[in-house]
Write a protein that holds these residues in place. Structure first.
Motif, short mmCIF file in Angstrom:
data_model
loop_
_atom_site.label_atom_id
_atom_site.label_comp_id
_atom_site.label_asym_id
_atom_site.label_seq_id
_atom_site.Cartn_x
_atom_site.Cartn_y
_atom_site.Cartn_z
N GLY A 240 0.82 -1.22 0.00
CA GLY A 240 0.00 0.00 0.00
C GLY A 240 0.84 1.25 0.00
O GLY A 240 0.35 2.33 -0.32
N GLU A 241 2.08 1.13 0.39
CA GLU A 241 2.94 2.31 0.26
C GLU A 241 4.39 1.91 0.03
O GLU A 241 4.83 0.84 0.46
N GLU A 242 5.12 2.74 -0.67
CA GLU A 242 6.53 2.50 -0.95
C GLU A 242 7.27 3.72 -0.39
O GLU A 242 7.05 4.86 -0.82
N VAL A 243 8.16 3.45 0.58
CA VAL A 243 8.86 4.57 1.22
C VAL A 243 10.23 4.74 0.55
O VAL A 243 11.03 3.81 0.49
N ILE A 244 10.45 5.92 0.01
CA ILE A 244 11.75 6.22 -0.61
C ILE A 244 12.28 7.47 0.06
O ILE A 244 11.56 8.49 0.14
N ARG A 247 10.06 9.32 2.50
CA ARG A 247 8.72 9.79 2.14
C ARG A 247 7.99 8.68 1.39
O ARG A 247 8.58 7.97 0.58
N ALA A 248 6.68 8.56 1.66
CA ALA A 248 5.92 7.43 1.12
C ALA A 248 5.22 7.82 -0.18
O ALA A 248 4.73 8.93 -0.32
N ILE A 249 5.21 6.88 -1.15
CA ILE A 249 4.37 7.00 -2.33
C ILE A 249 3.27 5.97 -2.17
O ILE A 249 3.54 4.79 -1.92
N LYS A 250 2.00 6.41 -2.23
CA LYS A 250 0.88 5.53 -1.90
C LYS A 250 0.06 5.20 -3.13
O LYS A 250 0.12 5.90 -4.14
N ASN A 251 -0.75 4.14 -2.98
CA ASN A 251 -1.68 3.79 -4.06
C ASN A 251 -2.91 4.66 -3.99
O ASN A 251 -3.28 5.15 -2.91
N ALA A 252 -3.56 4.83 -5.12
CA ALA A 252 -4.80 5.58 -5.14
C ALA A 252 -5.84 4.86 -4.30
O ALA A 252 -5.96 3.64 -4.36
N ASN A 271 0.69 2.33 -7.98
CA ASN A 271 1.75 3.33 -7.89
C ASN A 271 3.03 2.79 -7.24
O ASN A 271 4.14 3.05 -7.72
N THR A 272 2.87 2.07 -6.14
CA THR A 272 4.04 1.61 -5.37
C THR A 272 4.96 0.76 -6.25
O THR A 272 6.18 0.87 -6.18
N TYR A 273 4.37 -0.10 -7.05
CA TYR A 273 5.13 -0.98 -7.91
C TYR A 273 6.05 -0.19 -8.84
O TYR A 273 7.25 -0.40 -8.91
N PHE A 274 5.46 0.79 -9.54
CA PHE A 274 6.24 1.54 -10.54
C PHE A 274 7.31 2.41 -9.89
O PHE A 274 8.41 2.55 -10.40
N ALA A 275 6.96 2.98 -8.71
CA ALA A 275 7.93 3.80 -7.99
C ALA A 275 9.14 2.93 -7.61
O ALA A 275 10.30 3.30 -7.84
N ASN A 276 8.85 1.75 -7.09
CA ASN A 276 9.91 0.82 -6.68
C ASN A 276 10.79 0.40 -7.85
O ASN A 276 12.01 0.44 -7.78
N LYS A 277 10.14 0.07 -8.98
CA LYS A 277 10.90 -0.43 -10.13
C LYS A 277 11.70 0.69 -10.80
O LYS A 277 12.81 0.46 -11.30
N ALA A 278 11.15 1.91 -10.81
CA ALA A 278 11.88 3.02 -11.44
C ALA A 278 13.20 3.26 -10.71
O ALA A 278 14.23 3.52 -11.34
N VAL A 279 13.15 3.16 -9.38
CA VAL A 279 14.38 3.34 -8.61
C VAL A 279 15.37 2.23 -8.97
O VAL A 279 16.57 2.47 -9.13
N ALA A 280 14.83 1.01 -9.14
CA ALA A 280 15.70 -0.11 -9.50
C ALA A 280 16.31 0.07 -10.90
O ALA A 280 17.47 -0.26 -11.13
#
Lengths: 474, 422
Positions: A240-244, A247-252, A271-280
Motif C-alpha cells: 500500500g505504500e513505498e517509502v523512498i 517519504r511514502a508514495i501511496k496507491n490511489a 503506484n508503489t510498484y512503478f515507484a519501486n521499479k523506477a528506482v531499480a
C-alpha cells in the motif's frame, strides 16, 4: 601653381569628403544586414497588407474534400469564410486583416498566398490575357475528418471543462481530429478579439499542443517500457505504500494489492510498484527510454508544438519514483501522449504527426505532399506487443473499463494527475487505441480540474470517440 | 551586339544599355501597349544624354567624365520619377533638357567673360538679395519658407542659386579681393566670416537648415585651405558650435527635427511627424541588397518620393547596390572636381572647383544621410536625381562651372603670372 601647403590641405579635405561617403555606404550596409529584417515587420509598414489584400487566399479542405475555409468576394475586397468556425478554431485558426493570423493560417500563410510556387508560365499567360489573375494562393488539404472533428469538439465542450482531445491514425501519424476547450469563433474574430483577450480564459490557447500537463498514470506506459527493457525483477509485494528517502508514495484510494507482477501492476495502476521499479532501473536508463518516446525532444509539426519535458537532471530517488507515476518534473502535451500511445499501437514506432496532407496549385497540380515518416523507434515490436496486451487488460478488467466499446477490443491507460491547486481536483486522462489487433485510431483525452478520476470521466469519452471514429473510417 | 557593348571602352554605351533595360521595365509596368509617353521618354532620354555626351567630347578639352557621371544620375532620376508618375517624369525630362542647355550657356559664358574673379561685392549683393527676396516674398512648402511663388504652378527656390553665389563669393575673395582691399583693415579675415554668417542667419530664419549647413561647409572648406590667419578657423568652429546651440534653443523646428531623428518609432509620431523617415526606412529595408525590381515595390508609400525622398524609392526597387552606386557616383564627381582643382593653375578657378566639389558632396551626404537616418533630416534635394526645376538648373550651372575649370584657361590671362601665388 599650387604650393605644397595648399596641396596638402586640399588632400585632407578630399579625404574628409571620401570619409563622409564611406560613412553613408557603411551605415546603409549595416542597416540592410542587421536592422532591415525587424523593421519591415513594423505594423506601420503597409506593404504586406497591400500585397495580401490583392491575393485570393487558397482554400483549406479536409481529407474528404469538404471545404473548411475559402476566400470569397472581389479582388481587394476579399473575405475569408470558415465552414466550421468553432470546431476548427484552434487547428485552422484565423486570417484577419486587423488581428493577424493564427493556426495553420499562420504557419502556411506563404503557401495559402501562393508565394512559394513558381508562377513564371502563368505570369506570361497573364501578360497576354488580362483576365487571368495570377494572384491566387495555393489550396491545402488536411488529414482531418470533419465529422470526427465536430463530434470531438461537441463532446469536449459538453464536459464544460478545460481540456483537449487528440485523435490520430497511429500507423501514419495523420491527425484525424484535434480539439481544445475553451475555443472561439474564427469567423467573428474581428468583433470578438478584444473581448476574448479581456476574458483571459485561454480561448486562443491550443491545449492539445501548447498545454503542459502532468501526465499522471498514463506515463506508466513509458515506465513499463523501461521495466521491460531492463532486467529488473518484475515481481513485487505491495503493502500500500513505498517509502523512498523517508517519504511514502501511496496507491490511489489506499489500496493494497499484495504479490503482483508487471501486468497486474499496470492493469490496476499500482503506484508503489512503478515507484519501486523506477528506482531499480535507475535515472539514466529511465531518461533514455523516455527520450526515445520523444520526451525532451523538439518535434517538427505543422503547428507550434510545445516540447514535453522530462527534466531528470536534479532528481533524487524519491523524485524518480514520482516520475514513474507521472508526477515530479514531467510535463506533456496531449499530442505527445498520443504519440506515446501510437508507439504501442504501431509496433514500437512513432510516426511524425502531421495535419497537412498536401498543397495543390489553383489548377490542381500537386506542389507538396506529406509522406509518413518514422519519428522514433521507441521500443521493440515484442515489447510493444506486451504493452498492448497490458493496455488491453486495463480496459477489459482494470482501471479503464469505462473505455470499452461493442465488438471491438480497446487498449488504453487511465491517468489521474494531482494538480497544484486544491485536493479533490485532478487532471483526468485517458489514452488508448482500437482495434487492438489492427489499430486504426488512437486517442488522448484530458479534462482539467476534474473532481473525478480519469477512468470515470475521460475513458467513457474516449470510448464514444473511438466508436464514432471507427464508424466514420469504415 | 551585346558583347560589343560590354567590351566597348566607351562608358556611354553601358549607360545606353542601362537606359534600354530600365525603359523596358517601365514599359512593362505602366503600359500594356505602346503609347505616346513612353516613346517620348525613350527617345528623349536616350538622345538627350547620348548626344550631349558626344558633343561635349568634341568641344571641351577638359574633363569628359563629369558629364557622364551626371548622365547616369539623371537617368536613374528620370526613370524613378517616371515610374512614380509618368507626367512628372516627362516634366523632369524637360527640366533635364533645359538644364543641359543652361549647362552649355554657363560653359560658353564662363569661357567668354573675363575678370569674373574681381566681382566679390557683386556676388555678395546677389546672395544677399536672393535671401532678402525669399524672406520677404517666400511661401512655405514642406516645412521651409524658401520658395517664391511666381504663378500658381511655378515655384522657384532662390536658395538653390544662392549656394552658387556663395561659392563664387568665397572664390573671388580668397583669390583676389583680399589683396584688393587698399586700406589696411585690422581683421580683414573677418570679412568672409561675417558675410557667411549673415547669410546662414537668414537661412535659419527661413527654417532652411540644409542650405545653411551647405553654406557653412563650403565656407569652412575653402577657409580651411586658403585662410592664412589660422586663428580664424578656430573662431569659425567656435561660432558654429555656439550657433548650433543657439539655434537649438531659439528655434522650435530644429528641436522637432532632432527629436524625429532620435525617436522616429514613437507611436505618437509614427503616422505624422516622423512618417517620412519611417516610410523611407521601410522602403530601403524592403529593397534589401538587390531591390524588388522596377515596378514590383510599393514606393508610392514614401512621402515626397519624387524629390527629397527619391533615394529610398530607388533603393526599394533597385536595391541598396543601386543606392551605393549612386553614392559612389557622387564620390567620383567630388573626386573628379578635386582632381580638376589640383590641375587648375588659376587660383580663382581652382577655388571654384573645390567649392563645387564640396557643394555636390555635402548636399548628397545631407540628403542621403537624412533619409537613411544617419543624421537628422535637413530637407535637401539630391542633385540631378530629385524632381525639381530650381535644383536641376542650379546643379547644371555648377556642373558647367566645373567643366570650365577643368580646361586650360591661361588664354584669358596675358599677365598670367600676377595670379600665381608664390
Amino acid at each position: 601653381m599650387m604650393n605644397s601647403k595648399e596641396n596638402k590641405r586640399l588632400i585632407v579635405l578630399l579625404l574628409g569628403l571620401i570619409a563622409m561617403f564611406l560613412g553613408l555606404i557603411l551605415y546603409l550596409s549595416y542597416f540592410t544586414v542587421f536592422e532591415a529584417k525587424t523593421i519591415v515587420d513594423h505594423p506601420a509598414n503597409r506593404r504586406d497588407s497591400i500585397k495580401v489584400a490583392g491575393i485570393k487566399r487558397g482554400a483549406i479542405l479536409d481529407s474528404k474534400g469538404n471545404v473548411l475555409a475559402e476566400t470569397v468576394g472581389e479582388k481587394y475586397n476579399y473575405t475569408r469564410h470558415y465552414t466550421y468556425p468553432r470546431a476548427y478554431s484552434h487547428v485552422i485558426g484565423y486570417a484577419s486583416k486587423t488581428k493577424g493570423r493564427s493556426g495553420l493560417e499562420a504557419t502556411y500563410n506563404d503557401a495559402l498566398l501562393g508565394l512559394n510556387s513558381g508562377k513564371t508560365l502563368k505570369d506570361l499567360q497573364a501578360f497576354f490575357d488580362s483576365d487571368i489573375d495570377t494572384e491566387v494562393g495555393d489550396n491545402m488539404t488536411l488529414t482531418t475528418n470533419s465529422n470526427i472533428q465536430e463530434f470531438v469538439r461537441e463532446t469536449l465542450i459538453e464536459t464544460d471543462k478545460k481540456g483537449a482531445i487528440v485523435v490520430m491514425n497511429p500507423t501514419t501519424g495523420a491527425i484525424l481530429a484535434m480539439a481544445s476547450s475553451p475555443d472561439f469563433n474564427a469567423q467573428n474574430i474581428d468583433q470578438d478579439y478584444n473581448a476574448i483577450v479581456e476574458q483571459n480564459n485561454g480561448a486562443f490557447f491550443n491545449n492539445a499542443i501548447q498545454g503542459g500537463y502532468a501526465p499522471g498514470s498514463v506515463f506508466k506506459i513509458v515506465t513499463a517500457a523501461a521495466i521491460l527493457e531492463s532486467d529488473v525483477d518484475q515481481s513485487y509485494e505491495d503493502t500500500g505504500e513505498e517509502v523512498i528517502l523517508g517519504r511514502a508514495i501511496k496507491n490511489a484510494g489506499g489500496e493494497k494489492y499484495g504479490d503482483i507482477d508487471l501486468n497486474e501492476a499496470f492493469t490496476y495502476s499500482v503506484n508503489t510498484y512503478f515507484a519501486n521499479k523506477a528506482v531499480a532501473i535507475g535515472k539514466d536508463k529511465f531518461t533514455e527510454v523516455a527520450e526515445r518516446f520523444m520526451m525532451n525532444k523538439d518535434i517538427d509539426f505543422d503547428l507550434n508544438l510545445a516540447t514535453s519535458t522530462f527534466k531528470s537532471e536534479g532528481w533524487d530517488q524519491h523524485a524518480l519514483g514520482s516520475a514513474a507515476i507521472g508526477q515530479a518534473d514531467i510535463l506533456t502535451t496531449p499530442l505527445q501522449m498520443t504519440l506515446i500511445t501510437n508507439a504501442i499501437a504501431n509496433q514500437g514506432k512513432i510516426m511524425a504527426p502531421y495535419l497537412v496532407e498536401r498543397i495543390t496549385s489553383p489548377e490542381g497540380a500537386t506542389i507538396q505532399t506529406h509522406e509518413p515518416t518514422v519519428l522514433s523507434e521507441a521500443i521493440t515490436p515484442e515489447n510493444a506487443q506486451k504493452l498492448a496486451e497490458m493496455m488491453e487488460n486495463v480496459v477489459r478488467q482494470g482501471s479503464g473499463r469505462g473505455a470499452q466499446i461493442r465488438r471491438t477490443a480497446v487498449a488504453g491507460k487511465t491517468g489521474t494527475a494531482q494538480t497544484r491547486q486544491a485536493d479533490g481536483s485532478y487532471n483526468a486522462w485517458f489514452v488508448g487505441f482500437a482495434p487492438v489487433k489492427d489499430p486504426k485510431v488512437s486517442v488522448a483525452v484530458i479534462l482539467q480540474d476534474s473532481e473525478k478520476f480519469g477512468g470515470e470521466v475521460a475513458a467513457p469519452i474516449a470510448a464514444d470517440i473511438m466508436e464514432f471514429a471507427l464508424g466514420e473510417l469504415n | 551586339m551585346l558583347t560589343r557593348v560590354f567590351k566597348s571602352r566607351k562608358p556611354r554605351n553601358l549607360l545606353l544599355l542601362f537606359e534600354i533595360l530600365a525603359l523596358f521595365l517601365l514599359f512593362l509596368l505602366n503600359n500594356q501597349h505602346i503609347d505616346r509617353y513612353i516613346v517620348i521618354l525613350f527617345f528623349g532620354l536616350i538622345s538627350v544624354i547620348y548626344i550631349s555626351n558626344f558633343i561635349l567630347g568634341k568641344i571641351s578639352s577638359g574633363d569628359n567624365y563629369i558629364f557622364l557621371i551626371v548622365s547616369m544620375l539623371l537617368t536613374i532620376g528620370i526613370v524613378t520619377i517616371y515610374r512614380l508618375n509618368p507626367d512628372t517624369g516627362l516634366r523632369q525630362l524637360v527640366w533635364a533638357l533645359v538644364g543641359i542647355l543652361v549647362f552649355y550657356i554657363t560653359y560658353f559664358a564662363m569661357r567668354g567673360i573675363r575678370k569674373i574673379e574681381n566681382w566679390a561685392p557683386f556676388y555678395f549683393v546677389v546672395a544677399l538679395l536672393l535671401c532678402l527676396v525669399t524672406l520677404l516674398f517666400g511661401v512655405e512648402r514642406g516645412g521651409a519658407r524658401n520658395w517664391i511663388q511666381i504663378t500658381n504652378d511655378i515655384l522657384f527656390q532662390p536658395t538653390e542659386f544662392t549656394k552658387l553665389a556663395v561659392v563664387f563669393l568665397m572664390a573671388s575673395y580668397y583669390a583676389k579681393y583680399q589683396y584688393m582691399i587698399s586700406r589696411p583693415i585690422a581683421y580683414k579675415a573677418l570679412l568672409p566670416l561675417g558675410a557667411a554668417y549673415l547669410l546662414i542667419g537668414f537661412l535659419f530664419i527661413q527654417k532652411d537648415l540644409g542650405t545653411a549647413a551647405i553654406f557653412f561647409c563650403i565656407f569652412s572648406g575653402i577657409q580651411f585651405i586658403y585662410e592664412e590667419d589660422r586663428k580664424i578657423i578656430l573662431l569659425n568652429i567656435g561660432l558654429m558650435l555656439l550657433g548650433a546651440l543657439a539655434g537649438y534653443f531659439l528655434f522650435n523646428h530644429i528641436r522637432v527635427r532632432l527629436d524625429i531623428w532620435l525617436n522616429p518609432w514613437d507611436p505618437d509620431k509614427i503616422y505624422n511627424s516622423s512618417a517620412q523617415i519611417v516610410q523611407s526606412l521601410f522602403a530601403i529595408a524592403e529593397g534589401g541588397f538587390f531591390g524588388t525590381g522596377i515596378g514590383l515595390g510599393n514606393p508610392k508609400l514614401v512621402p515626397v518620393g519624387i524629390s527629397d525622398f527619391i533615394f529610398p524609392v530607388i533603393c526599394e526597387e533597385m536595391g541598396i547596390f543601386a543606392g551605393i552606386g549612386i553614392i559612389m557616383l557622387y564620390l567620383l564627381l567630388a573626386y573628379r572636381a578635386m582632381k580638376i582643382a589640383m590641375a587648375q593653375p588659376v587660383l580663382f578657378y581652382r577655388i571654384l572647383a573645390i567649392g563645387m566639389a564640396i557643394l555636390f558632396a555635402v548636399q548628397c551626404f545631407l540628403n542621403i544621410g537624412g533619409v537613411i537616418k544617419l543624421i537628422p533630416m535637413t530637407g535637401l534635394t539630391l542633385p540631378f536625381v530629385s524632381y525639381g526645376g530650381s535644383s536641376m538648373l542650379s546643379s547644371f550651372i555648377a556642373l558647367g562651372v566645373l567643366q570650365v575649370t577643368s580646361e586650360d584657361l591661361s588664354y584669358k590671362y596675358e599677365g598670367y603670372d600676377e595670379f600665381k601665388r608664390k
